[in-house]
Design an enzyme around this catalytic site. Structure first.
Site, short mmCIF file in Angstrom:
data_model
loop_
_atom_site.label_atom_id
_atom_site.label_comp_id
_atom_site.label_asym_id
_atom_site.label_seq_id
_atom_site.Cartn_x
_atom_site.Cartn_y
_atom_site.Cartn_z
N THR A 202 -29.22 31.23 -13.63
CA THR A 202 -30.69 31.20 -13.64
C THR A 202 -31.22 31.67 -15.00
OG1 THR A 202 -32.61 32.39 -12.78
CG2 THR A 202 -30.51 33.45 -12.46
N ASP A 203 -32.42 31.19 -15.33
CA ASP A 203 -33.05 31.66 -16.58
C ASP A 203 -33.43 33.14 -16.47
OD1 ASP A 203 -35.16 31.41 -14.76
OD2 ASP A 203 -36.45 30.24 -16.09
N GLU A 204 -33.43 33.68 -15.24
CA GLU A 204 -33.86 35.07 -15.07
C GLU A 204 -32.90 36.06 -15.74
OE1 GLU A 204 -35.55 36.01 -11.19
OE2 GLU A 204 -36.02 33.90 -10.87
N LYS B 95 -26.95 38.30 -11.04
CA LYS B 95 -26.62 36.96 -11.55
C LYS B 95 -26.02 37.08 -12.96
CE LYS B 95 -27.21 33.31 -10.04
NZ LYS B 95 -26.33 32.48 -9.16
N TYR C 71 -31.71 41.18 -8.52
CA TYR C 71 -31.22 39.80 -8.41
C TYR C 71 -30.71 39.30 -9.76
CZ TYR C 71 -31.56 34.67 -8.63
OH TYR C 71 -31.30 33.34 -8.88
P1 NAD Z 1 -30.63 29.65 -1.27
O1 NAD Z 1 -30.86 31.08 -0.95
O2 NAD Z 1 -31.56 28.62 -0.73
O3 NAD Z 1 -29.15 29.23 -0.83
C1 NAD Z 1 -28.05 30.07 -0.98
C2 NAD Z 1 -26.95 29.54 -0.08
O4 NAD Z 1 -25.78 30.36 -0.28
C3 NAD Z 1 -27.28 29.61 1.42
O5 NAD Z 1 -26.89 28.41 2.05
C4 NAD Z 1 -26.44 30.78 1.93
O6 NAD Z 1 -26.06 30.63 3.28
C5 NAD Z 1 -25.26 30.72 0.98
N1 NAD Z 1 -24.58 32.02 0.84
C6 NAD Z 1 -25.16 33.22 0.65
N2 NAD Z 1 -24.20 34.18 0.59
C7 NAD Z 1 -23.00 33.54 0.74
C8 NAD Z 1 -21.65 33.98 0.76
N3 NAD Z 1 -21.33 35.29 0.64
N4 NAD Z 1 -20.67 33.06 0.91
C9 NAD Z 1 -20.98 31.75 1.07
N5 NAD Z 1 -22.23 31.29 1.07
C10 NAD Z 1 -23.24 32.17 0.90
O7 NAD Z 1 -30.58 29.59 -2.87
P2 NAD Z 1 -30.98 28.40 -3.85
O8 NAD Z 1 -32.39 28.58 -4.23
O9 NAD Z 1 -30.48 27.12 -3.32
O10 NAD Z 1 -30.11 28.81 -5.12
C11 NAD Z 1 -28.77 28.34 -5.27
C12 NAD Z 1 -28.20 28.90 -6.56
O11 NAD Z 1 -29.01 28.50 -7.66
C13 NAD Z 1 -28.17 30.43 -6.60
O12 NAD Z 1 -26.96 30.80 -7.22
C14 NAD Z 1 -29.37 30.79 -7.45
O13 NAD Z 1 -29.15 32.00 -8.13
C15 NAD Z 1 -29.42 29.62 -8.41
N6 NAD Z 1 -30.76 29.29 -8.94
C16 NAD Z 1 -31.82 29.13 -8.11
C17 NAD Z 1 -33.06 28.75 -8.65
C18 NAD Z 1 -34.25 28.52 -7.75
O14 NAD Z 1 -35.36 28.29 -8.26
N7 NAD Z 1 -34.12 28.51 -6.44
C19 NAD Z 1 -33.20 28.57 -10.03
C20 NAD Z 1 -32.07 28.74 -10.85
C21 NAD Z 1 -30.86 29.09 -10.29
P1 TYD Z 2 -40.41 33.28 -6.29
O1 TYD Z 2 -40.64 31.96 -5.65
O2 TYD Z 2 -39.98 34.42 -5.43
O3 TYD Z 2 -39.39 33.03 -7.48
P2 TYD Z 2 -38.94 34.04 -8.70
O4 TYD Z 2 -39.44 35.38 -8.43
O5 TYD Z 2 -37.45 33.97 -8.63
O6 TYD Z 2 -39.51 33.43 -9.94
O7 TYD Z 2 -41.76 33.70 -7.00
C1 TYD Z 2 -42.38 32.88 -7.97
C2 TYD Z 2 -43.56 33.64 -8.53
O8 TYD Z 2 -44.55 33.76 -7.49
C3 TYD Z 2 -43.24 35.05 -8.96
O9 TYD Z 2 -44.00 35.35 -10.13
C4 TYD Z 2 -43.70 35.92 -7.80
C5 TYD Z 2 -44.85 35.14 -7.23
N1 TYD Z 2 -45.07 35.25 -5.76
C6 TYD Z 2 -46.34 35.56 -5.26
O10 TYD Z 2 -47.31 35.73 -6.03
N2 TYD Z 2 -46.51 35.63 -3.90
C7 TYD Z 2 -45.47 35.45 -3.03
O11 TYD Z 2 -45.69 35.58 -1.78
C8 TYD Z 2 -44.18 35.12 -3.55
C9 TYD Z 2 -43.00 34.92 -2.64
C10 TYD Z 2 -44.03 35.04 -4.93
#
Ligand code: NAD
Ligand code: TYD
Length: 379
Positions: free
Chosen positions: A140-142, A169, A165
């Protein structure tokens, strides 16, 4: 025929990646490995799991027994590691779980891959690896921390995570890189900005706002709503991972993002406006609303879907101000560019949620209400 181990494949991005791979590589084998936490849902993959080339394995990336079993049962060529605890707010409540899964789970998965993929040692005592294997860490970019009003994250930006988090990561990334340096393991890392699209769990901003409007609830905006995120449609992320996995240089990091920065308050207002517009033009969608009050002309009233729903609530602790990705490297080296503009993507996403309320109900039927109550009652 290549076999892909897709960990976390029942979650948001992982399941979209499974769908992408099935259509892009119909002859590949996909092994979906997922612990099915609150964020993983098999209903998301109900059509895909009927396909002969898709296998589901319930397993935990932290368990050596589980990961070794899946490598024993399948001749894995590629690992794409999506499995993680992914929500910043939950990481503030329970940092240890994030370290266990995102760091130790990643390390256990790396170690299992190393055990099954190495075929000997070279003259300098480095392991030698089976031809063609690769481990892609979905990051992630985070990990780069928080930007001020200017600038972008490049692959050279120092790692500076701020939340439990992103700290977890980051450590996951570092152990992946350590396996490359120390054992010459073929790895790549992608670092993507915020995704949105179908199957996004409604604890994250965009699906939470959509769900709350449909439920007639207030829309919680943290702080002053001026924090900035750089949004990418999930299918574009999946295509980027495909490119990096198959064409990316081993040992490299690729940032993924599409120069689409928005403040949170602008996102919330856009979602409100878009839902009201859709319901105005296509009144059948008003049936999805929990609040079914009739207006004077007998239609379900939607006049209350307006900015008065917005509620500025207590800010997130350590809330990163701004994320923004510079995608020059992946664009120049691999020819990847986002294809879905935000205007189109957000409308597609909102229609998806309106048309898939059954999915939303399914994933929010368990502990979700308890979570929501606990997370938002004090804000
Ligand atoms: P999500 O929470 O929707 O999905 C995570 C999945 O991993 C779930 O299906 C969960 O059951 C599974 N999981 C959790 N713990 C586990 C374990 N111990 N063993 C096996 N499976 C397990 O997350 P997402 O948003 O789909 O993100 C997927 C990946 O992409 C993550 O690594 C996250 O850090 C990364 N990512 C997410 C975003 C975003 O905007 N959502 C952006 C950049 C990177
Ligand atoms: P989120 O979707 O949790 O992603 P991330 O924190 O990983 O970027 O949140 C996106 C942005 O929205 C973040 O700045 C926090 C804000 N946010 C709210 O303002 N209200 C909410 O209820 C949630 C879940 C997030």
């Amino acid at each position: 025929m290549m076999t892909y181990l897709i960990t976390g494949g029942a979650g948001f991005i992982g399941s979209n990646f499974v769908k992408h791979m099935l259509s892009a590589y119909p002859n590949s084998r996909l092994v979906v490995f997922d612990a099915l936490t609150y964020a993983g849902n098999l209903g998301t993959l109900q059509n895909e799991l009927k396909e002969e080339q898709v296998t589901f394995v319930k397993g935990d990336i932290c368990s050596k027994k589980d990961t070794e079993q899946v490598f024993k049962d399948h001749k894995i060529d590629f690992v794409v590691n999506f499995a993680a605890e992914s929500h910043v707010d939950r990481s503030i409540e329970n940092p240890q779980l994030f370290l266990e899964v995102n760091v130790l789970g990643t390390q256990n998965l790396l170690n299992t891959a190393k055990k099954f993929w190495t075929i000997g040692t070279d003259e300098n005592n480095y392991p030698t690896w089976r031809e063609g294997v690769k481990f892609l860490q979905v990051s992630t970019d985070e990990v780069y921390g928080s930007l001020g009003i200017e600038g972008f994250f490049t692959e050279e930006t120092p790692l500076d995570p701020r939340s439990p988090y992103s700290a977890a990561k980051t450590e996951g990334d570092l152990i992946v890189r350590a396996y490359n340096e120390t054992y010459k393991m073929p790895i790549t890392i992608t670092r993507c900005s915020n995704n949105y699209g179908p199957y996004h769990f409604p604890e994250k901003l965009i699906p939470l706002i959509i769900r709350n409007i449909l439920e007639g609830k207030k829309l919680p905006v943290y702080g002053d709503g001026k924090n900035v995120r750089d949004w990418l449609y999930v299918e574009d992320h999946c295509k980027a991972i495909d490119k990096v996995l198959h064409k990316g240089r081993v040992g490299e990091v690729y940032n993924v993002g599409g120069h689409n920065e928005k403040t949170n308050i602008d996102i919330v207002k856009l979602v409100i406006d878009t839902i009201r517009d859709i319901m105005d033009k296509e009144p059948k969608y008003r049936e999805v609303l929990k609040k079914q009050e009739k207006s004077a002309n007998g239609d379900i009233d939607i006049s209350w879907i307006n900015y008065d729903l917005i509620s500025f609530v207590q800010d997130r602790q350590g809330h990163d101000f701004r994320y923004a990705i510079d995608p020059t490297k992946i664009s120049n080296e691999l020819g990847w560019l986002p294809e879905t503009t935000f205007d189109k993507g957000i409308v597609k996403t909102i229609y998806w949620y309106l048309d898939n309320q059954g999915w939303v109900e399914e994933v929010t039927s368990g502990d979700y209400l308890k979570y929501y109550e606990q997370m938002y009652s004090n804000r």
